[in-house]
Design a protein around this motif. Structure first.
Motif, PDB file in Angstrom:
ATOM      1  N   ASP A 107     -22.301 -33.923  53.483  1.00  0.00           N
ATOM      2  CA  ASP A 107     -21.090 -34.503  52.943  1.00  0.00           C
ATOM      3  C   ASP A 107     -21.045 -35.750  52.757  1.00  0.00           C
ATOM      4  OD1 ASP A 107     -20.120 -32.012  52.155  1.00  0.00           O
ATOM      5  OD2 ASP A 107     -18.717 -32.616  54.042  1.00  0.00           O
ATOM      6  N   ASP A 109     -24.364 -37.520  52.568  1.00  0.00           N
ATOM      7  CA  ASP A 109     -25.071 -38.422  52.204  1.00  0.00           C
ATOM      8  C   ASP A 109     -24.794 -38.328  50.162  1.00  0.00           C
ATOM      9  OD1 ASP A 109     -27.182 -38.325  53.778  1.00  0.00           O
ATOM     10  OD2 ASP A 109     -28.227 -35.531  53.913  1.00  0.00           O
ATOM     11  N   ASN A 110     -24.011 -36.933  50.033  1.00  0.00           N
ATOM     12  CA  ASN A 110     -23.325 -36.851  48.921  1.00  0.00           C
ATOM     13  C   ASN A 110     -22.279 -38.712  48.503  1.00  0.00           C
ATOM     14  OD1 ASN A 110     -24.375 -34.923  48.297  1.00  0.00           O
ATOM     15  ND2 ASN A 110     -22.392 -33.758  49.108  1.00  0.00           N
ATOM     16  N   GLU A 111     -21.575 -38.314  49.326  1.00  0.00           N
ATOM     17  CA  GLU A 111     -20.700 -39.954  49.468  1.00  0.00           C
ATOM     18  C   GLU A 111     -21.559 -41.243  49.300  1.00  0.00           C
ATOM     19  OE1 GLU A 111     -16.978 -41.239  49.766  1.00  0.00           O
ATOM     20  OE2 GLU A 111     -18.074 -39.157  49.691  1.00  0.00           O
ATOM     21  N   LYS A 258     -34.330 -29.764  44.841  1.00  0.00           N
ATOM     22  CA  LYS A 258     -33.923 -30.578  43.848  1.00  0.00           C
ATOM     23  C   LYS A 258     -34.561 -30.217  42.938  1.00  0.00           C
ATOM     24  CE  LYS A 258     -30.580 -33.843  47.303  1.00  0.00           C
ATOM     25  NZ  LYS A 258     -30.949 -35.107  47.650  1.00  0.00           N
TER      26      LYS A 258
END
Length: 489
Positions: A107, A109-111, A258
């Motif tokens: 989370d 990393d996404n933020e 990814k």
């Protein structure tokens, strides 16, 4: 009768008289509510975009991690250490905290990616070329935080953040940029975003430090091969160590992969299945041509080690160390050049003459396939004399010494010696082909025509075992040994 135009007008009037129903009114109200929410959303506010730090789960997990790190530091200072408690792995509180930390790291990393987008959009009017020169989100945030609203970058040191080549390019580009300084409010929002990105990175490092320190206790064998950081990421994405142990190796190799945007370029050089294992320290030391093969090997070994750790078969990690040494040994073996081709010497010649095949069968074969005298004469040539030739279609065939004087032969037999047949075969062959028909009438003849001897006078009775020269002479009336017999009645 109404025309087509009048019928269309009547239909339009009917549609205009219809009133909207309750369902249409409800859909319009929902659409209006959605538009109000979009209008109420303020993209200029950082808290409206990045909401992770305001969640209670974020603060709770970080507090537990800091407390565990402090306890571990005090325990290490006292000289003691703890191992995973006996019992099911899912009931271990340390294991549960590790799973929460892995989820929180993802989370974070996404933020950070969301905050980087916010900073980039707000700082673009000041320095639009910077985002194409500095690609890493944290490096971009630190550089923006240090530059601020300064237009002359020669006064700002960036050597401790970026490589020397990148610093030179950024400095030269800043002199020709089309950007303008930001106002105080926009600059404050940009700096707040930079501070949040740096803080998120620090919290992530704290979480990873705790996870790496505990991975040697929870999964010592898996950590020995892929490293504690990669083991923590694999366990976090899979949903736990038990879930990781149930996955096949091909899926473990793809964990964390990814999809890359090729932007229209060829996919020939794009390497698929590049997950967390591609960042393994062993793969970093492997040549590029062998990395895909080494990744499959490490994924296969990682599956076995995860199953061993999930059921606590080897808490010391000795099996993982042996597996790591085996993987390194195999990779080194792959890099060895192929063995050189050995030049074999010729065998020593034997002084003895080798035995050759002999016997009746070999002599028969030589007689059957040997050269005739005519062919031998055609292959020979006489000195200082031209040979005769004859044309067979497009081929010119030489006759050698055939028909020449001085060959030493009066007559050359075209074929070899007549092939000898067995006595039984000769008798059968003569009876069928060259003998008489066997009739005893007066029209039978004792003359036979053969290809070798021409006309042959044969005794017809000899074929039946009767000899006319015997003394009894009863087979002929005019035999010199014949006589009368008296028959007693």
């Amino acid at each position: 009768m109404a025309t087509l135009a009048e019928s269309f007008l009547a239909d339009l009037e009917d549609l205009s008289e219809d009133e909207p129903g309750p369902e249409s009114e409800q859909s319009e109200e929902e659409a209006d509510d959605g538009m109000d929410d979009i209008e109420a959303l303020n993209f200029d506010d950082l808290s409206a975009v990045a909401k992770l730090t305001s969640e209670p789960r974020y603060s709770e997990v970080l507090q537990r991690v800091r407390t565990a790190l402090e306890e571990a530091a005090s325990t290490a200072g006292g000289g003691g250490g703890d191992r995973r408690a006996a019992g099911p792995l899912e009931d271990d509180p340390t294991y549960k905290l590790l799973v929460e930390c892995n989820r929180l790291a993802v989370d974070i990393d996404n933020e950070i990616a969301v905050v980087h987008t916010f900073i980039r959009d707000k700082y673009r009017p000041k320095f639009p070329e910077l985002e194409s020169l500095v690609h890493h989100p944290l490096d971009y945030a630190r550089v923006v935080q240090r530059i601020g609203n300064e237009m002359d970058l020669t006064l700002i040191p960036l050597d401790d953040m970026l490589p020397a080549a990148t610093v030179m390019v950024v400095t030269v580009t800043a002199t020709t940029t089309s950007g303008k300084p930001l106002d105080d409010e926009a600059l404050s929002r940009v700096l707040a975003g930079c501070e949040m990105a740096v803080k998120l990175d620090e919290d992530k490092r704290t979480v990873l430090q705790f996870v790496e320190s505990k991975m040697n206790e929870v999964a010592p064998n898996l950590s020995a091969v892929v490293g504690t950081e990669i083991a923590a990421k694999l366990m976090g994405v899979a949903g736990g160590l038990l879930a990781l142990s149930r996955m096949p190796s091909c899926n473990i190799q793809s964990l964390g992969a990814k999809r890359k945007a090729l932007a229209g370029f060829s996919a020939t050089t794009a390497q698929p299945h590049q997950g967390f294992i591609s960042s393994c320290p062993i793969l970093a030391q492997t040549p590029p041509s062998l990395r895909s093969k080494a990744a499959r090997l490490i994924a296969a070994k990682g599956t076995l080690l995860a199953r061993k750790d999930a059921y606590g078969e080897d808490p010391t990690g000795a099996y993982g160390a042996e597996m790591r040494a085996e993987v390194l040994r195999k990779i080194e073996k792959w890099q060895e050049p192929p063995p050189a081709k050995q030049v074999k010497p010729l065998p020593v010649p034997d002084a003895e003459v080798k035995k050759r095949r002999g016997g009746r069968r070999l002599r028969k074969m030589k007689e059957r396939y040997g050269l005739t005298d005519m062919r031998k004469a055609a292959n020979r040539m006489m000195f200082n004399k031209a040979e005769e030739e004859w044309v067979d279609g497009d081929d010119v065939i030489g006759l050698g010494v055939l028909g020449k004087e001085g060959s030493g032969r009066l007559r050359i037999v075209a074929s070899q010696q007549k092939q000898k047949l067995s006595a039984k075969a000769q008798k059968k062959f003569k009876a069928r082909m060259y003998g008489s028909s066997g009739a005893t009438s007066g029209l039978s003849s004792s003359l036979a025509f053969t290809p070798v001897q021409g006309i042959e006078l044969e005794n017809p009775s000899a074929r039946f075992g009767v000899d006319l020269d015997t003394k009894d002479g009863t087979q002929s009336y005019f035999s010199q040994f014949g006589g009368f017999r008296s028959v007693k009645k």
